[in-house]
Design an enzyme around this catalytic site. Sequence first.
Site, PDB file in Angstrom:
ATOM      1  CB  ALA A  18     106.948   0.988  32.455  1.00 34.26           C
ATOM      2  CB  CYS A 101     100.558  -3.792  28.564  1.00 34.12           C
ATOM      3  SG  CYS A 101     100.597  -2.042  28.183  1.00 34.12           S
TER       4      CYS A 101
END
Length: 383
Positions: A18, A101
């Site tokens: 990200a 995550c």
Amino acid sequence: MKLGSLEVWPPVVLAPMAGITNAPFRTLCREQGGGLFVCEMITTRALVERNAKTLKMIRFDPSEKPRSIQLYGVDPVTVGRAVRMIAEEDLADHVDLNFGCPVPKVTRRGGGSALPYKRNLLRAILREAVRNAGTLPVTMKMRKGIDDDHLTYLDAGRIAVEEGVSAIALHGRTAVQHYGGTADWQSIARLKEAVSEIPVLGNGDIWSAADAMRMMAETGCDGVVVGRGCLGRPWLFADLAAACENRRDGAGGTDDRESGGELARPTLGQVAATMERHATLLAECFGNEQHAVADFRKHVGWYLKGFTVGADLRRRLATSESLAGLRQGLAELDPAQPWPEGVDAPRGKTHPRDRVHLPAGWLDDPYEVVVPGADAELETSGG
Ligand SMILES: Cc1cc2nc3c(=O)[nH]c(=O)nc-3n(C[C@H](O)[C@H](O)[C@H](O)COP(=O)(O)O)c2cc1C
């Protein structure tokens, strides 16, 4: 390496990161060598709601083939709708699902690396994704589990095979490890033994082509996923491609020079030219120079790692406010300075956590069917 109907060679994947693996960074990496280059993570709810910012993140250069999207979602129905949208609107050629995550605000709501603990929820998400994907291959990326007492990767691997997933990438760390310690490559070997029907991709702590060859030799994995090792260093993909070719020809060892022949070792002048190009591509992509130069700041330290550059110039490069300012600083670098020794060392995040934040009672029943609230998809920042 085959991911469903997709042939991927070399078996090297740019890890989704990200804030990093946008189209400009992928372009720089793709120019160095082949493989699969995954875009930044997209949340499924924002995608199905056609959030303008999210749709902008799904940008591929016309030369980019295959186009690879990583999705993050917690609700089987929403994930299914997002995958159907990608297939029907031809937004990508491959969908990866993120279950790795470790960020507290995500795991606290039962998302990210907390999710595979709920086996039936994981199964439902994978089922809906595969059912809606048409001919697109669906892969998954995960960690070993929540912590050493709550490992989930072997169960998750079997569930993935049963639900028709095309390949599995395993980051050999638990959520509590975050990015600390070293990745456990033995877990990759164990997953490969348990899941022989589909490719297993190994992930964690590949800092050089020799590391990639060693991971494949030690674990039997079918391919590698490279994240932090290529930060500020797209040339690593040239080394990886050369090493894979060499290995296919039966000549490769696990020493860098044996496995890859000549290694990509740009001078500081070549690094500076790539830095300028990276920032310029970001400006074109964002359509906003100031935003691009600000976004590029995080890359400066990675590009210059190991080079002798004065503190003042480093600071000026990392605080540039325009492309012209950045160029001015780059012109002051010594173009002849050779690639430094010892760059094949950890870069990017390296810290562990002391605990994983989970919803109350999350660990009580691994088979409970529960769908985390929509806020488990908010403000996610990756894996
Ligand atoms: C800045 C950053 C952002 C990341 N974002 C994502 C993400 O969006 N999705 C994901 O699956 N993993 C994400 N990751 C994890 C990486 O894909 C990879 O699994 C991890 O860095 C371990 O691989 P490495 O040792 O090669 O870096 C991120 C990692 C970093 C450092």
